[in-house]
Design an enzyme around this catalytic site. Structure first.
Site, PDB file in Angstrom:
ATOM      1  N   CYS A 145       2.938   1.758   3.144  1.00 36.82           N
ATOM      2  CA  CYS A 145       4.069   0.831   3.231  1.00 36.82           C
ATOM      3  C   CYS A 145       5.237   1.335   2.375  1.00 36.82           C
ATOM      4  O   CYS A 145       6.389   1.292   2.795  1.00 36.82           O
ATOM      5  CB  CYS A 145       3.645  -0.563   2.774  1.00 36.82           C
ATOM      6  SG  CYS A 145       2.298  -1.268   3.739  1.00 36.82           S
ATOM      7  N   CYS A 157       0.840  -1.205   0.000  1.00 36.63           N
ATOM      8  CA  CYS A 157       0.000   0.000   0.000  1.00 36.63           C
ATOM      9  C   CYS A 157       0.872   1.252   0.000  1.00 36.63           C
ATOM     10  O   CYS A 157       2.081   1.181   0.195  1.00 36.63           O
ATOM     11  CB  CYS A 157      -0.932  -0.007   1.217  1.00 36.63           C
ATOM     12  SG  CYS A 157      -0.066   0.158   2.795  1.00 36.63           S
TER      13      CYS A 157
END
Length: 87
Positions: free
Chosen positions: A23, A20
């Site tokens: 991240c 994501c």
């Protein structure tokens, strides 16, 4: 064995997350913090959910340094990451 010439292996840093945006941001900021501190470290991105779960992490992103989960579920600033890595 010549102990004077041994170099430290450096830190083993893992960024746990499935890919994501948060991240990816944590991975980028962690690499920046390592560069700014000038430390020897290996930064690895772990996206495999089974491997992430082995760390007991249920909320990503997470930052693992030398096997210890230091941050989970949020993206700390570069300054905060530098502080964590300096301890």
């Amino acid at each position: 064995m010549d102990l004077d010439n041994l170099k430290p292996a450096g830190m083993d840093i893992k960024v746990l997350g499935t890919g994501c945006a948060k991240c990816k941001t944590l991975e980028k900021q962690t690499s920046q913090a390592v560069a700014e501190l000038g430390i020897t470290a290996t930064v690895t991105k772990v996206e495999d959910i089974m491997e992430i779960m082995q760390f007991g992490v249920m909320t990503t992103p997470a930052l693992v340094v030398d096997g210890k989960v230091l941050v989970k579920g949020k993206v700390p600033s570069v300054a905060e990451i530098k502080e964590l890595l300096s301890k």
